[in-house]
Design an enzyme around this catalytic site. Sequence first.
Site, PDB file in Angstrom:
ATOM      1  N   ARG A  51       0.824  -1.224   0.000  1.00  0.00           N
ATOM      2  CA  ARG A  51       0.000   0.000   0.000  1.00  0.00           C
ATOM      3  C   ARG A  51       0.857   1.273   0.000  1.00  0.00           C
ATOM      4  O   ARG A  51       0.473   2.286  -0.567  1.00  0.00           O
ATOM      5  CB  ARG A  51      -0.936  -0.045   1.214  1.00  0.00           C
ATOM      6  CG  ARG A  51      -1.937   1.106   1.304  1.00  0.00           C
ATOM      7  CD  ARG A  51      -3.027   0.778   2.333  1.00  0.00           C
ATOM      8  NE  ARG A  51      -3.689   1.927   2.884  1.00  0.00           N
ATOM      9  CZ  ARG A  51      -4.911   2.351   2.527  1.00  0.00           C
ATOM     10  NH1 ARG A  51      -5.581   1.696   1.611  1.00  0.00           N
ATOM     11  NH2 ARG A  51      -5.455   3.412   3.092  1.00  0.00           N
ATOM     12  N   ILE A  77      -7.651   7.645  -1.211  1.00  0.00           N
ATOM     13  CA  ILE A  77      -7.632   6.181  -1.176  1.00  0.00           C
ATOM     14  C   ILE A  77      -8.361   5.804   0.119  1.00  0.00           C
ATOM     15  O   ILE A  77      -8.114   6.406   1.163  1.00  0.00           O
ATOM     16  CB  ILE A  77      -6.170   5.675  -1.212  1.00  0.00           C
ATOM     17  CG1 ILE A  77      -6.044   4.159  -1.114  1.00  0.00           C
ATOM     18  CG2 ILE A  77      -5.331   6.257  -0.116  1.00  0.00           C
ATOM     19  CD1 ILE A  77      -4.579   3.690  -1.288  1.00  0.00           C
ATOM     20  N   SER A  78      -9.292   4.859   0.054  1.00  0.00           N
ATOM     21  CA  SER A  78     -10.118   4.527   1.217  1.00  0.00           C
ATOM     22  C   SER A  78      -9.311   3.907   2.343  1.00  0.00           C
ATOM     23  O   SER A  78      -8.231   3.356   2.132  1.00  0.00           O
ATOM     24  CB  SER A  78     -11.214   3.543   0.826  1.00  0.00           C
ATOM     25  OG  SER A  78     -12.026   4.078  -0.176  1.00  0.00           O
ATOM     26  N   GLN A  79      -9.926   3.963   3.524  1.00  0.00           N
ATOM     27  CA  GLN A  79      -9.405   3.276   4.714  1.00  0.00           C
ATOM     28  C   GLN A  79      -9.305   1.770   4.398  1.00  0.00           C
ATOM     29  O   GLN A  79     -10.209   1.222   3.758  1.00  0.00           O
ATOM     30  CB  GLN A  79     -10.439   3.563   5.804  1.00  0.00           C
ATOM     31  CG  GLN A  79     -10.273   2.908   7.117  1.00  0.00           C
ATOM     32  CD  GLN A  79     -11.572   3.068   7.938  1.00  0.00           C
ATOM     33  OE1 GLN A  79     -12.621   3.433   7.395  1.00  0.00           O
ATOM     34  NE2 GLN A  79     -11.465   2.790   9.213  1.00  0.00           N
TER      35      GLN A  79
END
Length: 230
Positions: A51, A77-79
């Site tokens: 990530r 960018i999402s959790q």
Amino acid sequence: MTDVLVAGIKVDMKNELKKFAHFRREMVEKQIVSRGVTDPLVLEAMSKVPRHLFVSEALGDSAYGDFPLPIGEGQTISQPYIIAEMTQSLELKGHERVLEIGTGSGYQAAVLARIVYKVYTIERNNSLFLQTRKLFDTLKYHNIVTRYSDGTQGWKQESPFDAIIVTAGGQQIPAPLIEQLAIGGRLVMPVGGNFSQELIRLEKTEDGIKTTNLGGCRFVKLIGQNGWDE
Ligand code: SAH
């Protein structure tokens, strides 16, 4: 020789991929497993995808935190947990062709690419599209196909898809996406207002459409012909 260019910077890819392995394991245990995600394919993929290489270098050591992160161009960018929950809701086994709307950093597509046969991903922002497409090449995600266009119209030539994931929020699920979903297919998308939405899971069966609400969420806007105006 494992040196490659990431965002114009020469890095030793072997080292980069090994980096933060401990943070990744911790992310999966403390944020994802602890909140009830159990699909082993999702957990395995998220413990592998680096990530930190999908965000800017300065944010690298925050990449495994329990929160969304900026990826430039006003997008996020999402959790990690939301990504895990959405991916799990697609009930993937490995043979699928999946369509993603909103490539962004490419992280979600990379997680999918570790699970399924082929990922088709569409981005409407040209600079994110170009940057992320290059990153997929660098990281050798050869089963991700990218496209620069309005994802609210889907990708008719490649349809039907076994699963569709929309990673930006709209007022309703775009009709072309439902049309382009295979019978037996699953779709997940944040649906609602400008600032907050509900995560909706849709299943297309012989007898019609079945939807379930997976709970509240906050995504950036899905902009396009069947989404919000620019
Ligand atoms: N899945 C991404 C999340 C990116 S945020 C990730 O893992 O990083 C949502 C993205 O959707 C943004 O990059 C935004 O530009 C894009 N987007 C918004 N509307 C779109 C549309 N109609 N078609 C394609 N992409 C769209």
